[in-house]
Design a protein around this motif. Structure first.
Motif, mmCIF file in Angstrom:
data_model
loop_
_atom_site.group_PDB
_atom_site.id
_atom_site.type_symbol
_atom_site.label_atom_id
_atom_site.label_comp_id
_atom_site.label_asym_id
_atom_site.label_seq_id
_atom_site.Cartn_x
_atom_site.Cartn_y
_atom_site.Cartn_z
ATOM 1 N N LEU A 85 -35.368 -16.822 -25.695
ATOM 2 C CA LEU A 85 -33.707 -17.702 -24.608
ATOM 3 C C LEU A 85 -34.883 -18.840 -25.806
ATOM 4 O O LEU A 85 -33.599 -19.826 -25.662
ATOM 5 N N LYS A 141 -33.842 -7.957 -19.303
ATOM 6 C CA LYS A 141 -33.684 -9.823 -19.175
ATOM 7 C C LYS A 141 -34.477 -10.275 -20.243
ATOM 8 O O LYS A 141 -34.389 -9.466 -21.338
ATOM 9 N N GLN A 171 -35.949 -12.232 -22.940
ATOM 10 C CA GLN A 171 -38.223 -12.945 -22.591
ATOM 11 C C GLN A 171 -37.726 -14.502 -23.297
ATOM 12 O O GLN A 171 -36.764 -14.505 -23.988
ATOM 13 N N PRO A 172 -38.768 -14.406 -22.891
ATOM 14 C CA PRO A 172 -39.282 -15.935 -23.399
ATOM 15 C C PRO A 172 -38.574 -16.132 -24.834
ATOM 16 O O PRO A 172 -38.141 -17.264 -25.041
ATOM 17 N N ASN A 214 -26.715 -8.855 -12.156
ATOM 18 C CA ASN A 214 -27.571 -8.101 -12.803
ATOM 19 C C ASN A 214 -25.780 -8.175 -13.397
ATOM 20 O O ASN A 214 -25.548 -6.911 -14.867
ATOM 21 N N VAL A 251 -29.469 -18.002 -16.997
ATOM 22 C CA VAL A 251 -29.760 -16.924 -17.431
ATOM 23 C C VAL A 251 -30.492 -16.250 -16.247
ATOM 24 O O VAL A 251 -29.917 -15.262 -15.633
ATOM 25 N N ALA A 252 -31.449 -16.382 -15.731
ATOM 26 C CA ALA A 252 -32.427 -16.213 -14.654
ATOM 27 C C ALA A 252 -31.715 -15.671 -13.449
ATOM 28 O O ALA A 252 -30.938 -14.855 -12.257
ATOM 29 N N ASP A 253 -30.033 -17.356 -12.980
ATOM 30 C CA ASP A 253 -29.928 -17.374 -12.490
ATOM 31 C C ASP A 253 -28.496 -16.054 -12.136
ATOM 32 O O ASP A 253 -27.407 -15.957 -11.158
ATOM 33 N N THR A 258 -32.845 -20.849 -18.643
ATOM 34 C CA THR A 258 -33.704 -20.150 -18.355
ATOM 35 C C THR A 258 -33.412 -20.368 -16.979
ATOM 36 O O THR A 258 -33.143 -18.838 -16.517
ATOM 37 N N ALA A 259 -32.556 -21.291 -16.979
ATOM 38 C CA ALA A 259 -32.660 -21.147 -15.098
ATOM 39 C C ALA A 259 -30.723 -20.179 -15.139
ATOM 40 O O ALA A 259 -30.755 -19.087 -14.318
ATOM 41 N N GLY A 263 -25.022 -10.092 -16.266
ATOM 42 C CA GLY A 263 -25.795 -9.896 -17.084
ATOM 43 C C GLY A 263 -25.894 -8.417 -18.502
ATOM 44 O O GLY A 263 -25.985 -8.565 -18.968
#
Length: 182
Positions: free
Chosen positions: A62, A56, A58-59, A44, A39-41, A36-37, A47
């Motif tokens: 992930l 993005k 979703q939980p 744009n 993908v968040a980093d 998750t970290a 991604g």
């Protein structure tokens, strides 16, 4: 997923040309926070190139990316240690088709963290994924990428993929690699 199914034979330690130690290993369900970290980093642009969309994950997506059925799919991550913590540098994966006609064909994907691109990680991960797919009986890896994703197109050509613009969508290029048994 039972621990017995974890393909530990795919774990590999190596070093980048600058000496950075890297571990390649199959992803596990307990990698959810790490992934998750990662993908968040992603920027744009990175991604977008991976998902062909600005959305993005979703939980639940992930969670699905980390809690996998190793008989149907495989995800390999590259990690290193930074300040005593594991940091994910990249991921490759394949997912087999779901029907009897497509079970030998797998879609694949690769994404590398922005700061770690152009260090050979994608090539190393893809070589390992290709070998693992072949050993698992996958006959072909296939995917699409944006027509202007020059890094992915170059890597695909270097790895022997057929690279062909999609006649139905000028914005994407099809990538296919046959995996004959050895």
């Amino acid at each position: 997923m039972p621990a017995l199914d974890y393909p530990s034979h795919l774990v590999e330690d190596w070093q980048l040309s600058d000496g950075t130690p890297v571990r390649i290993r199959p992803i596990r369900a307990d990698d959810l926070a790490l992934h998750t970290a990662f993908v968040a980093d992603l920027s744009n642009e990175t991604g977008y190139r991976r998902l062909l969309s600005p959305r993005k994950p979703q939980p639940d997506e992930l969670r699905h990316m980390t809690d996998i059925d190793y008989h149907h799919e495989l995800a390999l991550i590259a990690t290193t240690e930074v300040d005593g913590n594991e940091l994910q540098l990249g991921v490759v994966r394949y997912v087999r088709g779901e029907t009897p006609e497509t079970v030998d064909i797998a879609e694949f994907a690769v994404v590398i963290a922005d700061a770690w691109q152009h260090h050979g990680i994608a090539a190393r991960l893809m070589h390992k994924l290709i070998d693992a797919a072949r050993q698992a009986g996958v006959k072909q890896l296939a995917d699409i990428t944006l027509y202007d994703n020059l890094g992915m197109l170059g890597l695909a050509r270097k790895l022997g993929f057929r690279v062909q613009r999609d006649p139905g969508n000028a914005n994407v290029t099809r990538l296919n690699l046959d995996l004959p048994a050895r």
